[in-house]
Scaffold this motif. Structure first.
Motif, mmCIF file in Angstrom:
data_model
loop_
_atom_site.group_PDB
_atom_site.id
_atom_site.type_symbol
_atom_site.label_atom_id
_atom_site.label_comp_id
_atom_site.label_asym_id
_atom_site.label_seq_id
_atom_site.Cartn_x
_atom_site.Cartn_y
_atom_site.Cartn_z
ATOM 1 N N GLY A 52 0.880 -1.134 -0.086
ATOM 2 C CA GLY A 52 0.069 0.189 -0.127
ATOM 3 C C GLY A 52 0.876 1.320 -0.008
ATOM 4 N N ALA A 53 2.071 1.290 0.253
ATOM 5 C CA ALA A 53 2.861 2.278 0.214
ATOM 6 C C ALA A 53 3.241 2.803 -0.963
ATOM 7 N N ILE A 54 3.172 4.385 -1.176
ATOM 8 C CA ILE A 54 3.777 4.879 -2.682
ATOM 9 C C ILE A 54 5.000 5.315 -2.285
ATOM 10 N N ASN A 55 5.947 5.726 -3.289
ATOM 11 C CA ASN A 55 7.287 5.832 -3.239
ATOM 12 C C ASN A 55 7.464 7.429 -3.717
ATOM 13 N N ILE A 56 7.626 8.370 -2.787
ATOM 14 C CA ILE A 56 8.554 9.614 -3.064
ATOM 15 C C ILE A 56 9.736 9.636 -2.485
ATOM 16 N N PRO A 57 10.607 9.477 -3.231
ATOM 17 C CA PRO A 57 12.253 9.377 -2.948
ATOM 18 C C PRO A 57 12.340 11.065 -1.981
ATOM 19 N N LEU A 58 13.051 10.843 -1.015
ATOM 20 C CA LEU A 58 13.382 11.920 -0.246
ATOM 21 C C LEU A 58 13.826 13.137 -1.003
ATOM 22 N N LYS A 59 14.554 12.796 -2.020
ATOM 23 C CA LYS A 59 15.565 13.867 -2.786
ATOM 24 C C LYS A 59 14.375 14.491 -3.716
ATOM 25 N N SER A 60 13.504 13.763 -4.237
ATOM 26 C CA SER A 60 12.384 14.467 -5.111
ATOM 27 C C SER A 60 11.087 14.946 -4.273
ATOM 28 N N LEU A 61 11.156 15.112 -3.108
ATOM 29 C CA LEU A 61 10.042 15.565 -2.332
ATOM 30 C C LEU A 61 9.827 16.869 -2.331
ATOM 31 N N ASP A 62 8.848 17.507 -2.901
ATOM 32 C CA ASP A 62 8.480 18.703 -3.155
ATOM 33 C C ASP A 62 6.873 19.069 -3.288
ATOM 34 N N ALA A 63 6.488 20.179 -3.708
ATOM 35 C CA ALA A 63 5.176 20.407 -3.613
ATOM 36 C C ALA A 63 4.469 19.551 -4.723
ATOM 37 N N ALA A 64 5.354 19.425 -5.807
ATOM 38 C CA ALA A 64 4.711 18.786 -6.926
ATOM 39 C C ALA A 64 4.549 17.395 -6.551
ATOM 40 N N SER A 65 5.605 16.744 -6.184
ATOM 41 C CA SER A 65 5.367 15.068 -5.728
ATOM 42 C C SER A 65 4.530 14.871 -4.647
ATOM 43 N N ALA A 66 4.556 15.836 -3.722
ATOM 44 C CA ALA A 66 3.374 15.702 -2.470
ATOM 45 C C ALA A 66 2.201 15.857 -2.783
ATOM 46 N N GLY A 67 1.914 16.674 -4.210
ATOM 47 C CA GLY A 67 0.538 16.696 -4.760
ATOM 48 C C GLY A 67 -0.294 15.455 -5.003
ATOM 49 N N GLN A 68 0.308 14.185 -4.917
ATOM 50 C CA GLN A 68 -0.410 13.048 -4.977
ATOM 51 C C GLN A 68 -0.973 12.639 -3.796
ATOM 52 N N LEU A 69 -0.363 13.190 -2.766
ATOM 53 C CA LEU A 69 -1.306 12.853 -1.266
ATOM 54 C C LEU A 69 -2.362 13.684 -1.059
ATOM 55 N N ASP A 70 -3.201 12.980 -0.220
ATOM 56 C CA ASP A 70 -4.354 13.805 0.337
ATOM 57 C C ASP A 70 -4.035 14.641 1.423
ATOM 58 N N GLY A 71 -4.317 15.807 1.470
ATOM 59 C CA GLY A 71 -3.813 16.810 2.718
ATOM 60 C C GLY A 71 -4.615 16.421 3.916
ATOM 61 N N SER A 72 -5.983 15.777 3.560
ATOM 62 C CA SER A 72 -6.792 15.788 4.755
ATOM 63 C C SER A 72 -6.683 14.596 5.517
ATOM 64 N N ARG A 73 -5.717 13.531 5.083
ATOM 65 C CA ARG A 73 -5.747 12.239 5.785
ATOM 66 C C ARG A 73 -4.031 12.212 6.270
ATOM 67 N N PRO A 74 -4.040 11.553 7.272
ATOM 68 C CA PRO A 74 -2.663 11.419 7.900
ATOM 69 C C PRO A 74 -1.688 10.811 6.626
ATOM 70 N N VAL A 75 -0.312 11.150 7.022
ATOM 71 C CA VAL A 75 0.540 10.680 6.107
ATOM 72 C C VAL A 75 1.547 9.912 7.024
ATOM 73 N N VAL A 76 2.021 8.571 6.890
ATOM 74 C CA VAL A 76 3.255 8.037 7.388
ATOM 75 C C VAL A 76 4.402 7.821 6.525
ATOM 76 N N VAL A 77 5.629 8.379 7.026
ATOM 77 C CA VAL A 77 6.479 8.200 6.187
ATOM 78 C C VAL A 77 7.582 7.192 6.818
ATOM 79 N N TYR A 78 8.187 6.284 6.073
ATOM 80 C CA TYR A 78 9.233 5.444 6.505
ATOM 81 C C TYR A 78 10.472 5.415 5.710
ATOM 82 N N CYS A 79 11.574 5.105 6.281
ATOM 83 C CA CYS A 79 13.019 4.646 5.501
ATOM 84 C C CYS A 79 13.101 3.374 5.726
ATOM 85 N N TYR A 80 14.472 2.809 5.502
ATOM 86 C CA TYR A 80 15.045 1.559 5.745
ATOM 87 C C TYR A 80 14.827 1.046 7.139
ATOM 88 N N ASP A 81 15.534 2.010 8.157
ATOM 89 C CA ASP A 81 15.105 1.838 9.365
ATOM 90 C C ASP A 81 14.858 3.143 10.097
#
Lengths: 67, 155
Positions: free
Chosen positions: A36-65
Motif C-alpha cells: 500500500g505504500a507509495i514511493n516519494i524519494p526524499l530527494k524528490s520530495l517537493d510540492a509537486a510530488s507531494a501533490g499526489q497525497l491527500d492533505g486531509s488524511r494522515p501521512v506516515v513516512v518510513y525509510c529502511y530503519d
C-alpha cells in the motif's frame, strides 16, 4: 517534528485510512516495500510530488530503519 | 520533515522502517517479496511455557511434541529462556521451569533470508533457530529441514 510511531501504531493508522510513503530511492522501493505504500524519494520530495497525497488524511513516512 | 512545511498537518514517522516491518514477519510487496525469509518457513506455535510452569507440565508438553526444548515466555510472549528436555529428567517435577531454564537463548531476526539461515545452521550443526522481533517477542522456530525438504534434499 513528526510523531514517531511503532509498528502497532502504524497498523492502526493504516486501518484508519492513513497514507504510507516510502522515501527511499525508487530502486529500493521496487525491490521491496510495505503493501500500500507509495514511493516519494526524499530527494524528490517537493510540492509537486507531494501533490499526489491527500492533505486531509494522515501521512506516515518510513525509510529502511531510522530516517 | 518537509511534508509539514508543505502544509501537511498530520505526519508521522514509522521509526522502525522497512527493516522493522519485515522483522515482524509482515507481508511485503515488490520484486524481492517472493524471497523466502526465515519467518516464512517458521513454526509459529512451538511449545512454550511460563517461568512458573511445573516441570511435570513442561515434560507432558514435550512428550506431545517433536521438539527437544520448550521456550519460556512471559505474558506478552517475550522470550525469556529455554528448557531442554534433557534438563528435566533429573529435576523435581514440581519445580518451576525457571529452575532449569537457560536464560537468553540465541535468536535470529525473522527477516533473515531462509537460504542464508539454513546454510548458517548447517555449518554449525544446528537444525532450528528461534525467531523473535527486535523487542524479543517470540515469532516462532525456523527448521532447517523444512527448507531442505522443499528443495528435495532432505537427509
Amino acid at each position: 517534528m513528526p510523531q514517531s510511531i511503532d509498528v502497532g501504531e502504524l497498523k492502526q493508522l493504516l486501518a484508519a485510512g492513513a497514507q504510507l510513503v516510502e522515501v527511499l530511492p525508487e530502486a529500493e522501493y521496487a525491490e521491496e516495500h510495505i503493501p500500500g505504500a507509495i514511493n516519494i524519494p526524499l530527494k524528490s520530495l517537493d510540492a509537486a510530488s507531494a501533490g499526489q497525497l491527500d492533505g486531509s488524511r494522515p501521512v506516515v513516512v518510513y525509510c529502511y530503519d531510522a530516517l | 520533515m518537509r511534508l509539514e512545511t508543505l502544509g501537511f498537518s498530520h505526519v508521522a514517522e514509522y521509526v522502525g522502517g522497512k527493516a522493522d516491518w519485515v522483522a515482524h514477519a509482515l507481508p511485503r510487496e515488490g520484486e524481492r517479496a517472493s524471497i523466502a525469509y526465515a519467518s516464512d518457513l517458521a513454526d509459529g506455535d512451538p511449545p512454550t511455557c511460563a517461568l512458573d510452569t511445573p516441570l511435570s507440565a513442561v515434560s507432558q508438553l514435550l512428550a506431545q511434541s517433536s521438539y527437544g526444548y520448550c521456550l519460556v515466555v512471559n505474558q506478552d510472549r517475550i522470550l525469556l529462556g529455554r528448557v531442554r528436555k534433557s534438563a528435566i529428567a533429573d529435576a523435581e517435577p514440581t519445580a518451576p521451569a525457571e529452575s532449569v531454564m537457560e536464560p537468553g537463548p540465541s535468536t535470529v531476526r525473522a527477516s533473515t533470508p531462509a537460504n542464508e539461515l539454513a546454510e548458517r545452521l548447517a555449518g554449525q550443526g544446528l537444525h532450528t533457530a528461534i525467531l523473535t522481533t527486535p523487542r524479543g517477542r517470540l515469532l516462532g522456530v525456523f527448521h532447517r529441514d523444512r527448507l531442505e525438504r522443499g528443495r528435495g534434499t532432505s537427509h
